[in-house]
Design a protein around this motif. Structure first.
Motif, PDB file in Angstrom:
ATOM      1  N   ARG A 355       0.430  -1.408  -0.121  1.00  0.00           N
ATOM      2  CA  ARG A 355      -0.108   0.108   0.243  1.00  0.00           C
ATOM      3  C   ARG A 355       0.913   1.170  -0.041  1.00  0.00           C
ATOM      4  O   ARG A 355       0.710   1.863  -1.083  1.00  0.00           O
ATOM      5  N   VAL A 356       2.033   1.187   0.564  1.00  0.00           N
ATOM      6  CA  VAL A 356       3.352   2.717   0.783  1.00  0.00           C
ATOM      7  C   VAL A 356       3.798   2.602  -0.375  1.00  0.00           C
ATOM      8  O   VAL A 356       3.588   3.996  -0.936  1.00  0.00           O
ATOM      9  N   MET A 357       3.930   1.391  -1.300  1.00  0.00           N
ATOM     10  CA  MET A 357       4.346   1.942  -2.539  1.00  0.00           C
ATOM     11  C   MET A 357       3.417   2.271  -3.569  1.00  0.00           C
ATOM     12  O   MET A 357       4.116   2.513  -4.940  1.00  0.00           O
ATOM     13  N   ALA A 358       2.321   1.618  -3.222  1.00  0.00           N
ATOM     14  CA  ALA A 358       1.511   2.042  -4.320  1.00  0.00           C
ATOM     15  C   ALA A 358       1.172   3.516  -4.553  1.00  0.00           C
ATOM     16  O   ALA A 358       1.032   4.140  -4.971  1.00  0.00           O
ATOM     17  N   LEU A 359       1.371   4.609  -2.772  1.00  0.00           N
ATOM     18  CA  LEU A 359       1.700   5.644  -2.620  1.00  0.00           C
ATOM     19  C   LEU A 359       2.673   6.077  -3.020  1.00  0.00           C
ATOM     20  O   LEU A 359       2.502   7.477  -4.125  1.00  0.00           O
ATOM     21  N   TYR A 360       3.579   5.617  -3.343  1.00  0.00           N
ATOM     22  CA  TYR A 360       4.962   6.297  -3.855  1.00  0.00           C
ATOM     23  C   TYR A 360       4.598   5.972  -6.201  1.00  0.00           C
ATOM     24  O   TYR A 360       5.193   6.908  -6.118  1.00  0.00           O
ATOM     25  N   SER A 361       4.227   5.168  -5.905  1.00  0.00           N
ATOM     26  CA  SER A 361       4.058   4.868  -7.506  1.00  0.00           C
ATOM     27  C   SER A 361       2.981   6.337  -8.054  1.00  0.00           C
ATOM     28  O   SER A 361       3.276   6.609  -9.166  1.00  0.00           O
TER      29      SER A 361
END
Length: 413
Positions: A355-361
């Motif tokens: 979920r955090v890497m989705a925000l980064y994406s």
């Protein structure tokens, strides 16, 4: 003949230490081939829109449709990456991307492709990427572990940009020789390599721990975690600002190459390739580092370089100066992205990683459509030079804010 000093040779060998892992070697091979094809398609798509419309706004609108699904749907992709095996997610998304490229090729080669078809296929790829990017970003820790995470992220960015060096130049030649349709076909074929490499990996079974409650509450929990963690919040905001500011230069590059300097599709391909050369140099220099100490300073210096190069790009009096600025932009933006990516992945627990890497994406890829659409609209009114200049100014301002927001050295992150 003089030989390289052992210490220097050792440092460069250390820069490639993630390749000691079999799974990461397979990933790197697949990503170089697949991303080369992806860059061929990206350049051909931009050139196709420019040829059909000769419009800066529609060029920006195409980028908007390509990347807006990443901004809107990445949280769902991150939720999936926290719930199901990440390699399985990437295999599915890469298979769908192959189908999209082959469909794009078929429609184009059939003749008479319309702009609405280009936009629809671009949006379809964006939906696929919304699930693919969080899955791939979350997979690195499973390929190499935490100790070599910085090296793996840096080498992944190097592989991505190595593909950028060859792919756009090849696309420029192919577009001039046989047209855009065969570029899309070549991209579709390239996905077979990455699918083979993904299937050949030997990964331990690592079932995701399901979080209780409906999907909406799990998404909000990931957002709340990122917001209450000050370091992650600052890094995400900085990444969003940097990539938003760089969007005008990328989206309007075809107009600079041909509309201003009259260099055609080959000139555009060279610009994109030069960006990749700088990016490879930037992330390989980063790959030689061990640990994350000093990465906030790297973010600041890289972003300052990018902002200054964008300003020079905007007012370049010749194509060759324009071309010289592209490696500096690539060096800055991808070194910044890799540093921020590593810091975030070092901080975040695995339960929230997807979920955090989705925000980064969303910050790195998802903001591109907003910047591209704004760039196209602004360029229609104030011209492409002023538009890119504003992007560079935004980058410099965001860097100053990020530096001022850093806690004192004695404070814990």
């Amino acid at each position: 003949m003089a030989t390289e000093p052992p210490a220097v040779a050792s440092r460069w060998q250390d820069a490639f230490r993630a390749l000691r892992y079999r799974n990461f070697r397979l990933y790197a091979i697949g990503i170089v081939v697949s991303q080369s094809g992806t860059w061929v398609q990206s350049v051909a798509q931009s050139w196709l829109v420019y040829r059909l419309t000769n419009s800066e706004f529609l060029l920006g609108l195409t980028w908007f449709f390509t990347h807006i699904p990443v901004l809107l749907l990445s949280p769902l992709g991150g939720l999936a990456a926290d719930r199901w095996p990440r390699r399985t997610i990437v295999i599915v998304t890469q298979s769908l991307a192959m189908c999209q490229a082959l469909l794009f090729a078929a429609v184009t080669l059939a003749g008479g492709i319309a702009l609405w078809q280009v936009m629809t296929l671009a949006a379809l790829l964006g939906v696929i990427n919304a699930f693919d990017i969080p899955g791939r970003q979350s997979l690195f820790v499973e390929l190499v572990g935490r100790d070599d995470l910085l090296n793996a992220i840096s080498l992944n960015s190097a592989a991505f940009n190595l593909a950028r060096v060859g792919g756009p130049s090849l696309a420029g030649l192919l577009v001039a020789a046989v047209g855009e349709g065969w570029c899309f076909f070549l991209n579709g074929v390239s996905f077979s390599v990455v699918l083979f490499c993904l299937a050949a990996m030997r990964l331990p079974s690592s079932p995701r721990s399901a979080v209780e409650g409906p999907a909406g509450s799990r998404l909000l929990e990931g957002f709340r975690y990122a917001h209450r963690t000050g370091a992650i919040r600052r890094l995400l905001a900085m990444s969003g600002a940097v990539n938003l500011s760089g969007a005008p230069g990328i989206a309007l590059a075809p107009f600079f190459a041909d509309g201003i300097f009259h260099r055609g599709s080959i000139g555009y391909g060279l610009l994109t390739g030069a960006l990749g050369i700088g990016a490879v140099a930037g992330v390989l220099s980063l790959a030689r580092r061990r640990g994350v100490e000093g990465l906030p300073r790297v973010i600041v210096s890289s972003s300052l370089l990018m902002g200054a190069a964008l300003v020079a790009f905007a007012w370049s009096p010749s194509y060759w100066i324009l071309l010289a600025m592209m490696p500096l932009i690539g060096f800055g933006v991808f070194r910044q992205n890799a540093s921020a990516n590593t810091l975030i992945q070092t901080i975040v627990p695995d339960a929230y990683r997807g979920r955090v890497m989705a925000l980064y994406s969303m910050m790195v890829i998802g903001f591109l459509p907003l910047g591209s659409l704004a760039a196209g609209a602004l360029a229609e009114h104030i011209g492409p030079r002023w538009t890119v200049f504003l992007g560079g100014a935004l980058c410099l301002c965001a860097t100053a804010v990020f530096q001022l927001s850093q806690p004192p050295p004695s404070s814990s992150r």
